[in-house]
Write a protein that holds these residues in place. Sequence first.
Motif, PDB file in Angstrom:
ATOM      1  N   VAL A  25       0.831  -1.200   0.000  1.00 63.92           N
ATOM      2  CA  VAL A  25       0.000   0.000   0.000  1.00 63.92           C
ATOM      3  C   VAL A  25       0.869   1.255   0.000  1.00 63.92           C
ATOM      4  O   VAL A  25       1.847   1.359   0.739  1.00 63.92           O
ATOM      5  N   ARG A  26       0.473   2.215  -0.813  1.00 62.50           N
ATOM      6  CA  ARG A  26       1.152   3.517  -0.863  1.00 62.50           C
ATOM      7  C   ARG A  26       0.272   4.636  -0.323  1.00 62.50           C
ATOM      8  O   ARG A  26       0.772   5.623   0.205  1.00 62.50           O
ATOM      9  N   GLU A  27      -1.044   4.507  -0.479  1.00 61.93           N
ATOM     10  CA  GLU A  27      -1.993   5.486   0.055  1.00 61.93           C
ATOM     11  C   GLU A  27      -3.140   4.755   0.750  1.00 61.93           C
ATOM     12  O   GLU A  27      -3.703   3.809   0.191  1.00 61.93           O
ATOM     13  N   LEU A  28      -3.478   5.201   1.958  1.00 60.00           N
ATOM     14  CA  LEU A  28      -4.510   4.536   2.768  1.00 60.00           C
ATOM     15  C   LEU A  28      -5.429   5.586   3.357  1.00 60.00           C
ATOM     16  O   LEU A  28      -4.987   6.663   3.774  1.00 60.00           O
ATOM     17  N   LEU A  29      -6.707   5.270   3.416  1.00 55.70           N
ATOM     18  CA  LEU A  29      -7.702   6.144   4.039  1.00 55.70           C
ATOM     19  C   LEU A  29      -8.406   5.396   5.161  1.00 55.70           C
ATOM     20  O   LEU A  29      -8.939   4.303   4.958  1.00 55.70           O
ATOM     21  N   ASP A  30      -8.409   5.988   6.353  1.00 53.49           N
ATOM     22  CA  ASP A  30      -9.121   5.441   7.506  1.00 53.49           C
ATOM     23  C   ASP A  30     -10.381   6.271   7.717  1.00 53.49           C
ATOM     24  O   ASP A  30     -10.319   7.450   8.086  1.00 53.49           O
ATOM     25  N   VAL A  31     -11.542   5.675   7.476  1.00 53.15           N
ATOM     26  CA  VAL A  31     -12.827   6.370   7.592  1.00 53.15           C
ATOM     27  C   VAL A  31     -13.321   6.278   9.035  1.00 53.15           C
ATOM     28  O   VAL A  31     -13.369   5.200   9.614  1.00 53.15           O
ATOM     29  N   GLY A  32     -13.702   7.437   9.596  1.00 47.74           N
ATOM     30  CA  GLY A  32     -14.095   7.455  11.006  1.00 47.74           C
ATOM     31  C   GLY A  32     -12.890   7.149  11.867  1.00 47.74           C
ATOM     32  O   GLY A  32     -12.943   6.277  12.738  1.00 47.74           O
ATOM     33  N   CYS A  33     -11.811   7.882  11.643  1.00 48.47           N
ATOM     34  CA  CYS A  33     -10.510   7.525  12.234  1.00 48.47           C
ATOM     35  C   CYS A  33     -10.417   7.810  13.720  1.00 48.47           C
ATOM     36  O   CYS A  33      -9.421   7.457  14.355  1.00 48.47           O
ATOM     37  N   GLY A  34     -11.428   8.462  14.314  1.00 44.62           N
ATOM     38  CA  GLY A  34     -11.386   8.720  15.756  1.00 44.62           C
ATOM     39  C   GLY A  34     -10.198   9.582  16.130  1.00 44.62           C
ATOM     40  O   GLY A  34      -9.940  10.620  15.516  1.00 44.62           O
ATOM     41  N   TYR A  35      -9.448   9.156  17.128  1.00 40.83           N
ATOM     42  CA  TYR A  35      -8.269   9.892  17.571  1.00 40.83           C
ATOM     43  C   TYR A  35      -7.069   9.697  16.648  1.00 40.83           C
ATOM     44  O   TYR A  35      -5.991  10.218  16.924  1.00 40.83           O
ATOM     45  N   GLY A  36      -7.234   8.929  15.580  1.00 42.17           N
ATOM     46  CA  GLY A  36      -6.139   8.706  14.645  1.00 42.17           C
ATOM     47  C   GLY A  36      -5.149   7.660  15.099  1.00 42.17           C
ATOM     48  O   GLY A  36      -3.998   7.638  14.638  1.00 42.17           O
ATOM     49  N   GLY A  37      -5.596   6.767  15.990  1.00 45.60           N
ATOM     50  CA  GLY A  37      -4.685   5.766  16.539  1.00 45.60           C
ATOM     51  C   GLY A  37      -4.104   4.833  15.496  1.00 45.60           C
ATOM     52  O   GLY A  37      -2.895   4.551  15.488  1.00 45.60           O
ATOM     53  N   TYR A  38      -4.948   4.318  14.611  1.00 43.36           N
ATOM     54  CA  TYR A  38      -4.438   3.438  13.557  1.00 43.36           C
ATOM     55  C   TYR A  38      -3.417   4.180  12.699  1.00 43.36           C
ATOM     56  O   TYR A  38      -2.360   3.634  12.346  1.00 43.36           O
ATOM     57  N   LEU A  39      -3.732   5.410  12.351  1.00 43.86           N
ATOM     58  CA  LEU A  39      -2.860   6.171  11.457  1.00 43.86           C
ATOM     59  C   LEU A  39      -1.503   6.421  12.106  1.00 43.86           C
ATOM     60  O   LEU A  39      -0.450   6.287  11.458  1.00 43.86           O
ATOM     61  N   ARG A  40      -1.501   6.805  13.368  1.00 44.07           N
ATOM     62  CA  ARG A  40      -0.228   7.074  14.053  1.00 44.07           C
ATOM     63  C   ARG A  40       0.593   5.793  14.198  1.00 44.07           C
ATOM     64  O   ARG A  40       1.809   5.802  13.979  1.00 44.07           O
ATOM     65  N   ARG A  41      -0.065   4.701  14.555  1.00 43.70           N
ATOM     66  CA  ARG A  41       0.665   3.443  14.712  1.00 43.70           C
ATOM     67  C   ARG A  41       1.208   2.943  13.371  1.00 43.70           C
ATOM     68  O   ARG A  41       2.327   2.444  13.286  1.00 43.70           O
ATOM     69  N   LEU A  42       0.404   3.068  12.335  1.00 42.85           N
ATOM     70  CA  LEU A  42       0.880   2.683  11.009  1.00 42.85           C
ATOM     71  C   LEU A  42       1.976   3.640  10.537  1.00 42.85           C
ATOM     72  O   LEU A  42       2.909   3.232   9.829  1.00 42.85           O
ATOM     73  N   GLY A  43       1.870   4.908  10.934  1.00 41.09           N
ATOM     74  CA  GLY A  43       2.897   5.877  10.578  1.00 41.09           C
ATOM     75  C   GLY A  43       4.255   5.517  11.150  1.00 41.09           C
ATOM     76  O   GLY A  43       5.296   5.785  10.531  1.00 41.09           O
ATOM     77  N   ASP A  44       4.263   4.908  12.341  1.00 39.72           N
ATOM     78  CA  ASP A  44       5.524   4.454  12.935  1.00 39.72           C
ATOM     79  C   ASP A  44       6.167   3.349  12.109  1.00 39.72           C
ATOM     80  O   ASP A  44       7.387   3.273  11.997  1.00 39.72           O
ATOM     81  N   LYS A  45       5.336   2.481  11.541  1.00 42.05           N
ATOM     82  CA  LYS A  45       5.829   1.320  10.809  1.00 42.05           C
ATOM     83  C   LYS A  45       6.078   1.609   9.335  1.00 42.05           C
ATOM     84  O   LYS A  45       6.939   0.984   8.715  1.00 42.05           O
ATOM     85  N   PHE A  46       5.301   2.535   8.767  1.00 45.15           N
ATOM     86  CA  PHE A  46       5.366   2.778   7.326  1.00 45.15           C
ATOM     87  C   PHE A  46       5.530   4.276   7.042  1.00 45.15           C
ATOM     88  O   PHE A  46       4.574   4.949   6.632  1.00 45.15           O
ATOM     89  N   PRO A  47       6.709   4.821   7.255  1.00 45.59           N
ATOM     90  CA  PRO A  47       6.908   6.263   7.069  1.00 45.59           C
ATOM     91  C   PRO A  47       6.767   6.724   5.625  1.00 45.59           C
ATOM     92  O   PRO A  47       6.603   7.925   5.373  1.00 45.59           O
ATOM     93  N   ASN A  48       6.825   5.791   4.667  1.00 47.19           N
ATOM     94  CA  ASN A  48       6.719   6.156   3.255  1.00 47.19           C
ATOM     95  C   ASN A  48       5.314   5.964   2.682  1.00 47.19           C
ATOM     96  O   ASN A  48       5.094   6.159   1.487  1.00 47.19           O
ATOM     97  N   VAL A  49       4.369   5.588   3.527  1.00 45.00           N
ATOM     98  CA  VAL A  49       2.978   5.415   3.094  1.00 45.00           C
ATOM     99  C   VAL A  49       2.183   6.662   3.477  1.00 45.00           C
ATOM    100  O   VAL A  49       2.285   7.145   4.619  1.00 45.00           O
ATOM    101  N   GLN A  50       1.424   7.207   2.545  1.00 44.29           N
ATOM    102  CA  GLN A  50       0.558   8.336   2.855  1.00 44.29           C
ATOM    103  C   GLN A  50      -0.684   7.822   3.571  1.00 44.29           C
ATOM    104  O   GLN A  50      -1.439   7.007   3.033  1.00 44.29           O
ATOM    105  N   LEU A  51      -0.902   8.303   4.794  1.00 49.78           N
ATOM    106  CA  LEU A  51      -1.973   7.806   5.650  1.00 49.78           C
ATOM    107  C   LEU A  51      -2.954   8.941   5.928  1.00 49.78           C
ATOM    108  O   LEU A  51      -2.627   9.895   6.635  1.00 49.78           O
ATOM    109  N   ASP A  52      -4.136   8.839   5.356  1.00 50.28           N
ATOM    110  CA  ASP A  52      -5.164   9.864   5.519  1.00 50.28           C
ATOM    111  C   ASP A  52      -6.300   9.349   6.387  1.00 50.28           C
ATOM    112  O   ASP A  52      -6.598   8.154   6.407  1.00 50.28           O
TER     113      ASP A  52
END
Length: 329
Positions: free
Chosen positions: A160-187
Amino acid sequence: MAINEYLQVWNARKWMKQTEPFLKTWHAHLGYSLHLFDYFQAGETVECVAKNHGLEPMLLKRWVDVGLAVDHLEKRRGYKVQTKKRMVKYLSKESNQSVGILLEEMFELHIPTLLSYRERMQGEGKKKKPGMADMVAATSSLLETLTLPKVAGQVKRQKVRELLDVGCGYGGYLRRLGDKFPNVQLDGIEVDQDVCIRAWEANQHENVSIVQGDFNAYQPEKPYDMLMLNNLLYYFPASTRQALFRKSHKLVVPKGTLIVITPLTYEKHGNRFASAFNSFMSAHEEMFPIPSKQELNLYAKDAGFKLIEAKPVVKEGGWYMLVFRKKRR
């Protein structure tokens, strides 16, 4: 004593015994919500804690008595009482391993709603609980810890290069995935303003972007490789869920992935909890019944997705992760 009386007493004792786990949960919730486990962490008398924190001494003494009986507290010299270490670890608001928010949601959202079930069944209207969005977002953060490895595995497997989290709440999934995948755009997109503000404040990743808005009106510049609808479907009536799948289909690339994490009804794992959870959802003004796998599969097929896998992620609660793949038209 007649046989009927024996049976009556036996059944009464059986039901009393079955309420004992609730007593432990009630005690844990009260200790968490009022910081009581922290106050007794180093060992203290009831009188001193009551005086220092403005608590009613007699009721605090009764809470302590229960805590000693259910092994949450232990006696110390000089009439002092001390919290067991495991209770500080898991039921203190100061602990980073605390699970108390789950009890808070249960006692302040679920149980009051279930207690109103009789009135609701008699047609007196659903019950609304203010401030629910923040509480549900906080409990979802705990669930994210358990499900993240499976989500991260899908991100890596699908490249995956671009991901969208719908109803992301506090953004927990995005932040955790951001730690693991710094080159993936996480929206992420979140409709609740207060929750969204908390997500913005917590975000420290350059590759994570969160916007406030309605998913149905969202128009990104380009489609995503992966889209997630996690812990979300019970906010939508069944009549609108089909539209969510169709919208998701429009926003992912050909052969793109849709991940749905949700409790399911009528499944092998966690059916007892899921049934109770479904009762709560059905009675609450802002919530709706949880789906079945068959229901989601029908929505997916109609929208142009194929179900690839459906595996439990929290067996005790009936939570599953379903992975769908966009079919080529």
